[in-house]
Design a protein around this motif. Structure first.
Motif, PDB file in Angstrom:
ATOM      1  N   GLN A  28       0.834  -1.204   0.000  1.00 25.85           N
ATOM      2  CA  GLN A  28       0.000   0.000   0.000  1.00 25.85           C
ATOM      3  C   GLN A  28       0.866   1.251   0.000  1.00 25.85           C
ATOM      4  N   ARG A  29       1.985   1.190   0.735  1.00 28.77           N
ATOM      5  CA  ARG A  29       2.885   2.347   0.780  1.00 28.77           C
ATOM      6  C   ARG A  29       3.486   2.598  -0.604  1.00 28.77           C
ATOM      7  N   ILE A  30       3.844   1.495  -1.302  1.00 27.08           N
ATOM      8  CA  ILE A  30       4.408   1.636  -2.648  1.00 27.08           C
ATOM      9  C   ILE A  30       3.366   2.236  -3.588  1.00 27.08           C
ATOM     10  N   LEU A  31       2.109   1.739  -3.487  1.00 28.19           N
ATOM     11  CA  LEU A  31       1.045   2.277  -4.342  1.00 28.19           C
ATOM     12  C   LEU A  31       0.815   3.753  -4.066  1.00 28.19           C
ATOM     13  N   ASP A  32       0.901   4.124  -2.778  1.00 23.85           N
ATOM     14  CA  ASP A  32       0.710   5.536  -2.439  1.00 23.85           C
ATOM     15  C   ASP A  32       1.829   6.405  -2.977  1.00 23.85           C
ATOM     16  N   ASP A  33       3.045   5.825  -3.133  1.00 21.36           N
ATOM     17  CA  ASP A  33       4.186   6.600  -3.619  1.00 21.36           C
ATOM     18  C   ASP A  33       4.256   6.664  -5.141  1.00 21.36           C
ATOM     19  N   ILE A  34       3.476   5.825  -5.842  1.00 21.18           N
ATOM     20  CA  ILE A  34       3.490   5.833  -7.311  1.00 21.18           C
ATOM     21  C   ILE A  34       2.880   7.153  -7.802  1.00 21.18           C
ATOM     22  N   PRO A  35       3.551   7.873  -8.704  1.00 18.42           N
ATOM     23  CA  PRO A  35       3.039   9.181  -9.164  1.00 18.42           C
ATOM     24  C   PRO A  35       1.929   9.048 -10.195  1.00 18.42           C
ATOM     25  N   VAL A  36       1.081   8.039 -10.052  1.00 15.20           N
ATOM     26  CA  VAL A  36      -0.038   7.806 -10.958  1.00 15.20           C
ATOM     27  C   VAL A  36      -1.256   7.494 -10.100  1.00 15.20           C
ATOM     28  N   GLY A  37      -2.397   8.092 -10.402  1.00  8.86           N
ATOM     29  CA  GLY A  37      -3.611   7.793  -9.664  1.00  8.86           C
ATOM     30  C   GLY A  37      -4.120   6.403  -9.991  1.00  8.86           C
ATOM     31  N   ILE A  38      -4.560   5.664  -8.966  1.00 13.75           N
ATOM     32  CA  ILE A  38      -5.052   4.300  -9.141  1.00 13.75           C
ATOM     33  C   ILE A  38      -6.393   4.169  -8.431  1.00 13.75           C
ATOM     34  N   MET A  39      -7.381   3.598  -9.137  1.00 14.51           N
ATOM     35  CA  MET A  39      -8.700   3.316  -8.563  1.00 14.51           C
ATOM     36  C   MET A  39      -9.040   1.846  -8.799  1.00 14.51           C
ATOM     37  N   VAL A  40      -9.665   1.214  -7.801  1.00 12.81           N
ATOM     38  CA  VAL A  40     -10.210  -0.132  -7.938  1.00 12.81           C
ATOM     39  C   VAL A  40     -11.731  -0.018  -7.857  1.00 12.81           C
ATOM     40  N   ILE A  41     -12.434  -0.494  -8.908  1.00 13.50           N
ATOM     41  CA  ILE A  41     -13.878  -0.289  -9.044  1.00 13.50           C
ATOM     42  C   ILE A  41     -14.557  -1.643  -9.209  1.00 13.50           C
ATOM     43  N   ASP A  42     -15.670  -1.854  -8.485  1.00  8.49           N
ATOM     44  CA  ASP A  42     -16.381  -3.118  -8.616  1.00  8.49           C
ATOM     45  C   ASP A  42     -17.295  -3.090  -9.837  1.00  8.49           C
ATOM     46  N   GLN A  43     -18.044  -4.195 -10.007  1.00  5.63           N
ATOM     47  CA  GLN A  43     -18.875  -4.339 -11.203  1.00  5.63           C
ATOM     48  C   GLN A  43     -20.043  -3.359 -11.229  1.00  5.63           C
ATOM     49  N   HIS A  44     -20.355  -2.732 -10.094  1.00  4.56           N
ATOM     50  CA  HIS A  44     -21.451  -1.780 -10.050  1.00  4.56           C
ATOM     51  C   HIS A  44     -20.962  -0.340 -10.161  1.00  4.56           C
ATOM     52  N   GLY A  45     -19.670  -0.160 -10.436  1.00  7.38           N
ATOM     53  CA  GLY A  45     -19.136   1.183 -10.595  1.00  7.38           C
ATOM     54  C   GLY A  45     -18.827   1.878  -9.282  1.00  7.38           C
ATOM     55  N   VAL A  46     -18.747   1.130  -8.187  1.00  9.95           N
ATOM     56  CA  VAL A  46     -18.444   1.715  -6.877  1.00  9.95           C
ATOM     57  C   VAL A  46     -16.953   1.583  -6.611  1.00  9.95           C
ATOM     58  N   ILE A  47     -16.349   2.653  -6.103  1.00 14.84           N
ATOM     59  CA  ILE A  47     -14.910   2.667  -5.833  1.00 14.84           C
ATOM     60  C   ILE A  47     -14.625   1.837  -4.581  1.00 14.84           C
ATOM     61  N   LEU A  48     -13.704   0.842  -4.731  1.00 17.20           N
ATOM     62  CA  LEU A  48     -13.322  -0.003  -3.613  1.00 17.20           C
ATOM     63  C   LEU A  48     -12.066   0.488  -2.920  1.00 17.20           C
ATOM     64  N   GLY A  49     -11.201   1.190  -3.630  1.00 14.40           N
ATOM     65  CA  GLY A  49      -9.966   1.676  -3.031  1.00 14.40           C
ATOM     66  C   GLY A  49      -9.214   2.585  -3.984  1.00 14.40           C
ATOM     67  N   VAL A  50      -8.399   3.485  -3.429  1.00 10.81           N
ATOM     68  CA  VAL A  50      -7.582   4.399  -4.219  1.00 10.81           C
ATOM     69  C   VAL A  50      -6.232   4.536  -3.529  1.00 10.81           C
ATOM     70  N   ASN A  51      -5.242   5.062  -4.271  1.00  8.94           N
ATOM     71  CA  ASN A  51      -3.955   5.356  -3.651  1.00  8.94           C
ATOM     72  C   ASN A  51      -3.888   6.839  -3.300  1.00  8.94           C
ATOM     73  N   GLN A  52      -2.769   7.207  -2.646  1.00 13.52           N
ATOM     74  CA  GLN A  52      -2.640   8.576  -2.141  1.00 13.52           C
ATOM     75  C   GLN A  52      -2.595   9.583  -3.280  1.00 13.52           C
ATOM     76  N   MET A  53      -1.995   9.203  -4.440  1.00  8.93           N
ATOM     77  CA  MET A  53      -1.901  10.121  -5.572  1.00  8.93           C
ATOM     78  C   MET A  53      -3.289  10.530  -6.053  1.00  8.93           C
ATOM     79  N   THR A  54      -4.251   9.576  -6.038  1.00  6.94           N
ATOM     80  CA  THR A  54      -5.627   9.904  -6.440  1.00  6.94           C
ATOM     81  C   THR A  54      -6.242  10.912  -5.482  1.00  6.94           C
ATOM     82  N   CYS A  55      -6.004  10.711  -4.166  1.00  7.74           N
ATOM     83  CA  CYS A  55      -6.535  11.660  -3.174  1.00  7.74           C
ATOM     84  C   CYS A  55      -5.980  13.055  -3.413  1.00  7.74           C
ATOM     85  N   GLU A  56      -4.667  13.143  -3.675  1.00  7.02           N
ATOM     86  CA  GLU A  56      -4.057  14.449  -3.898  1.00  7.02           C
ATOM     87  C   GLU A  56      -4.595  15.101  -5.172  1.00  7.02           C
TER      88      GLU A  56
END
Length: 1024
Positions: free
Chosen positions: A603-631
């Protein structure tokens, strides 16, 4: 069925056989891979290391001159120990091969030594660590001694790593085998427990259903009696007898007579005899009985079994025998026991009942009368005594004492053995004395007792040998029995463990926090172990897989292992007990902690990646994001994002707004909506994947604001480049008509002066017509002016000059209009366009490029459906095709003076429009044809081609318009490029609707990106 019910002996054997016993090779040469593009290096390496030996073995050299050959050798020889690698080689470098070995083949034990012959090429330590290179040196530095030292070190490291790898694999396989053994043992214990329970139920049924009274005593004290015994003693229930001493129950005499009679009973029992006894009943009555006493020692206690047979009927029968022989015969024949008589001195049988014949398999009474006890007995009894001698002993004893009860091994006439009890009773009828033998078949009963004892012993052995800890606790949760595995879990002796409270003995953390130990302190109310044991004893559900951390002390060392506890209650002697199974899961807990830590690191590595990342379920609901997406969204953490619809934060359009199927991988250029209301353009990648068994989408979001600015600059540069290529030709095309327009205008200027003179003279003539005297002079002057003006010539030339000027202006206007249509500036979305008109426009613009080497023939379908496209990019592609065709013809006809032909045709073909551009050049060789669309590939001379024209055309047609671009060529005859552009579902002939822009690899200009302001380069935008 438990999860381990399907574990078989074959599984355990298979697990054991999978342990690899391979070690590092000692039966052949060590393999050394030499990778170098210099043959001399291969020869020198083989020569200097020819006599090298390591662990008694020499070297085998595998030689490769390039990356590809080395990769193939490594695939065929996975046991290569050392790689001598050149850092710089044609094609892929040495470091790329290192990355292939470490990352692709995941080979971490092979030793890699990189050599270079170029000074200053040794990388720093960080590069060597990143690429996991063991040694990096100049070839000149590696003399024979240093090279041998490096090879020795590399082989030693390889041997060590390989042996460690084998040891780890063995350990893993051994753990798997032991786990299977433990599961199998648990299975067997469970089955044994069930079988033992069934046996106990059978024995309990046998005891309760027995006609004889049965008393069980421990150390002389009655602990159990069956209903028949309660009836014999006229007791209300068993509690009246349980707890009393056998002496008190069997004899009404006072001491010391009770003790004397009890000793006599035990002495007679040791001889295998029964004892006739008149028992005192609780209501004051008496009953004649026959006692069978047997005893055994179990765990330092003496267990005694007393079988009491009511012989009142038999005594009464004996007394009534003299009165009624018929009554005796009826009883004799109707008995279910085998009854027979035998008399001395021959001791042959004299009579028997039918049960006897059935028991011994004899047909007739007369046949039976010819037999004696030895005929129906094996040669020896179970104790090894000859049956004849022991039978004689029992017969004489019965004659002397009046009766004798014992167990005896009989056999049928066919040899089938029988376990029986025999009661010999002396009968005196007048002067006739004989013995009556009552034989009862107890074969099944004995077999059941033996099986029960075997099962008990087997259970005891399995209990002691079980690989998991087993504790038996009483109703006060005090340990009454523990196996070796349980004792090994605690740093105490078995004596200290037995008798202690469960929580205290098992190292409950609360037992160390209170002065009175576990079960008595305030904290014990919340102890899960204590609460669970009390719940089980109360008859509630069992404990299953309770994980508990213990707190133990072994000398000065404090231990805190984790155990997994399961517990079940059972009843023994009518009281509840608990059996506890414990397994050490400390390593499992440590492994879980490592996994948790690895998850946090990920998770720390994902948060440090300079690219936004989203995980979305089949209903279009966000399951998780990294810190770059929050910023990027202007948020501090993911709590405000997780659980919300992803379209709350993304603005999509066109096909990007459609739901992707599970197998889709698409690209779109949406905008990201920040919490402050602003939008930023992004590049969005959507990839389907599976997480925790669920299908989800992984979206990566990249801010492309700066990228779009660079694309605008690049587009501007491309326009400048195109202007530079066409400027000279366009200027030449415009110059020719402008020249003859200028000549005609100067001619008209010169012609106007004499014509104006004629007009002036005619004006004077009209003015002086009134004066007739001046007419001759004026006429003469007029004739001179007309002659000077050359009016006839002017009448012919002036209309021609005007027509030629208009034609020149028309040609210039056509070129300017074509330039305007060719440029079509500012278009970022697909729009319907007329491809035939685009072809004509491009031909006009490029005419100066082709008119000196070829003609252009067109075969354009009319009418042609409008095609959704970016017309300025299509114009650029057409221009590239015409220029390439011009160059191909010019190369073929160089210096000949002949003219080639360029043919351009359009057709509508199955939902698409096809454009064919053909030339009569040299054609393209077959081996070159697959490369023509590669960037920077060109067949032209140096300085005449950048190799970008066809690559850009391919990107425009295939990737940006989802069309097709291919080439057909025949050497010596020419080449045809075929462009296919889809009409699209929403486009048809003369359709005026604008299409939605499809998902593309390259994002077009964002709607939020402002158009460039008007400046001095507006003429350039108007052109392209």
């Amino acid at each position: 069925m438990t999860p381990c019910d399907d574990v078989t002996d074959e599984d355990i054997l298979f697990a054991a056989e999978t342990v690899e016993e391979k070690t590092v090779r000692t039966d052949g040469a060590w393999k050394i891979l030499v990778v170098d593009d210099d043959d001399a290096v291969h020869q020198m390496t083989s020569l200097v290391l020819e006599g090298f030996r390591f662990n008694g073995h020499g070297l085998t050299f595998l030689n490769a001159h390039s990356y590809d050959v080395a990769e193939a050798i490594l695939a065929d020889h996975p046991d290569v120990a050392v790689i001598l690698l050149d850092a710089v080689m044609p094609g892929r470098s040495g470091l790329e091969l290192v990355r292939h070995v470490r990352e692709v083949t995941e080979n971490s034990i092979i030793t890699i030594i990189i050599r270079t012959g170029q000074s200053g090429k040794i990388p720093d330590t960080k590069v060597m660590m990143d690429f996991d290179v063991n040694l990096f040196a100049h070839k000149t530095d590696l003399d024979l001694d240093r090279l041998e030292m490096a090879i020795t070190s590399g082989l030693r490291a390889y041997v060590t790593a390989r042996n460690l790898q084998i040891a780890l694999r063995r350990a893993k396989d051994e753990i798997q085998r032991r786990t299977l053994v433990e599961l199998r043992t648990k299975n067997m214990l469970d089955a044994l427990g069930d079988e033992l329970h069934d046996r106990e139920m059978q024995l309990d049924t046998l005891f309760h259903g027995a006609n004889e009274g049965i008393l069980i005593a421990r150390d002389g004290m009655v602990v159990y009696c069956n209903p028949s015994a309660t009836t014999l003693f006229h007791a209300n229930d068993s509690s009246t007898l349980v707890g009393k001493h056998l002496k008190e129950v069997l004899w009404a005499d006072e001491e010391p007579f009770r003790t004397q009679r009890f000793r006599q009973l035990m002495d007679e029992a040791s001889d295998g005899r029964s004892t006739s006894l008149v028992l005192p009943q609780l209501d004051g009555g008496q009953i004649s009985t026959e006692l069978f006493y047997s005893a055994m020692t179990l765990r330092d206690s003496e267990l005694a079994q007393v079988v009491i047979r009511d012989v009142s009927d038999r005594v009464a029968a004996e007394r009534a025998l003299a009165k009624s022989e018929e009554k005796h015969r009826i009883l004799f024949e109707s008995s279910r026991d085998a009854i027979m008589t035998l008399a001395p001195p021959s001791w042959l049988f004299t009579s028997c009942n039918n049960a006897t014949l059935d028991l011994f398999g004899v047909q007739e009474t007369e046949e039976f009368a010819k037999l004696g006890p030895w005929h129906l007995s094996p040669k020896e009894q179970a104790d090894g005594t000859p049956s004849s001698a022991k039978a004689q002993e029992f017969l004489l004893s019965a004659m002397e004492t009046g009766s004798r009860f014992f167990e005896w091994t009989h056999c049928k006439l066919d040899g089938t053995p029988l376990e029986t009890t025999v009661l010999l009773t002396r009968v005196d009828i007048g002067e006739e004395v004989f013995l009556q033998a009552t034989v009862r078949d107890i074969t099944d009963q004995k077999w059941n007792l033996r099986v029960l004892e075997q099962e008990r012993v087997k259970f005891q052995v399995m209990f002691e040998m079980a690989p998991i800890g087993m504790l038996l606790m009483d109703e006060d949760t005090r340990v009454i029995q523990a196996n070796a595995s349980a004792i090994s879990l605690f740093p105490t002796s078995p004596e200290n463990l037995i008798g202690t409270c469960g929580g205290e003995s098992m190292g409950c953390v609360h037992s160390h926090e209170t002065s009175t130990g576990c079960g008595h302190g305030e904290l014990c109310g919340s102890c899960p172990l204590r609460a669970g044991l009390e719940s089980i004893l109360a008859g509630n559900e069992s404990i299953r897989n309770l994980d508990l951390q213990l707190s133990l002390e072994k000398g000065a060392i404090k231990l805190e292992p984790w155990v997994r506890i399961s517990a079940e209650h059972f009843f023994f002697d009518g009281r509840p007990h608990v059996v506890v199974a414990m397994a050490d899961v400390t390593q499992e807990k440590l492994a879980h902690a490592k996994i948790q830590k690895a998850h946090e690191n990920t998770q720390r590595i994902l948060d440090d990646i300079p690219v936004g990342i989203m995980v979305i379920d089949q209903h279009g609901v966000i399951l998780g994001v990294n810190q770059m997406t929050c910023e990027a969204l202007g948020l501090e953490d993911e709590e405000s994002i997780v659980g919300t619809p992803h379209d709350r934060w993304l603005r999509l359009s066109g096909r990007a707004q459609e739901k992707l199927e599970e197998t889709d991988i698409g690209y779109a250029k949406p905008t990201l909506l920040r919490v402050d209301g602003t939008e930023i353009p992004i590049l969005r990648t959507v990839t389907p994947t599976v997480m925790d068994g669920e299908h989800v989408w992984l979206e990566t979001l990249i801010d492309v604001t700066e990228l779009e600015r660079l694309e605008m600059d690049l587009e501007h540069a491309r326009k400048l480049e195109a202007v530079g290529q066409l400027a000279a030709g366009i200027a030449h095309e415009i110059n020719t008509p402008i020249q003859f327009v200028g000549d005609n205008v100067r001619f008209l200027k010169d012609a106007a002066a004499p014509l104006l003179d004629v007009a002036d003279n005619y004006a004077i003539l009209l003015e002086h017509l009134k004066n007739q005297d001046l007419l001759p002079a004026l006429r003469k002057r007029g004739e001179e002016v007309l002659e000077a003006a050359n009016v006839g010539f002017m009448r012919e030339e002036i209309p021609q000059a005007v027509d030629q000027s208009l034609e020149g202006i028309k040609r210039v206007s056509k070129i300017v209009r074509a330039m305007k249509e060719f440029s079509h500036p500012g278009q970022t979305e697909l729009a319907p366009a007329n491809l035939n008109e685009a072809i004509r426009t491009t031909m006009t613009i490029a005419k100066n490029e082709w008119k000196y080497v070829s003609t252009v023939d067109t075969d354009l379908q009319e009418p042609l459906p409008l095609v959704p496209c970016l017309i300025n990019e299509i114009n650029q592609v057409l221009l590239n095709m015409i220029i390439n065709a011009r160059d191909a013809i010019a190369e073929k006809l160089r210096g000949s003076g002949d003219m080639g032909v360029i043919t351009i045709a359009t057709r509508q073909e199955r939902g698409a429009v096809e454009i064919r551009v053909s030339d009569t050049g040299n054609g393209i060789p077959v081996e070159t044809l697959p490369k023509i669309f590669d960037p920077f590939f060109t067949t032209k001379e140096v300085g005449k081609g950048s190799g970008q024209g066809l690559a850009i055309s391919y990107n425009v047609i295939v990737k940006r318009h989802h069309g097709t671009l291919r080439a057909e060529s025949e050497v010596g005859k020419g080449t045809t490029f075929i462009i296919g552009l889809p009409l699209g579902e929403d486009f048809h002939e003369n359709s005026g609707r604008e299409p939605e822009i499809p998902i593309m690899d390259e994002a077009p200009r964002s709607e939020s990106t402002p158009e460039p302001q008007s400046n001095d380069d507006d003429w350039l935008d108007a052109l392209f």
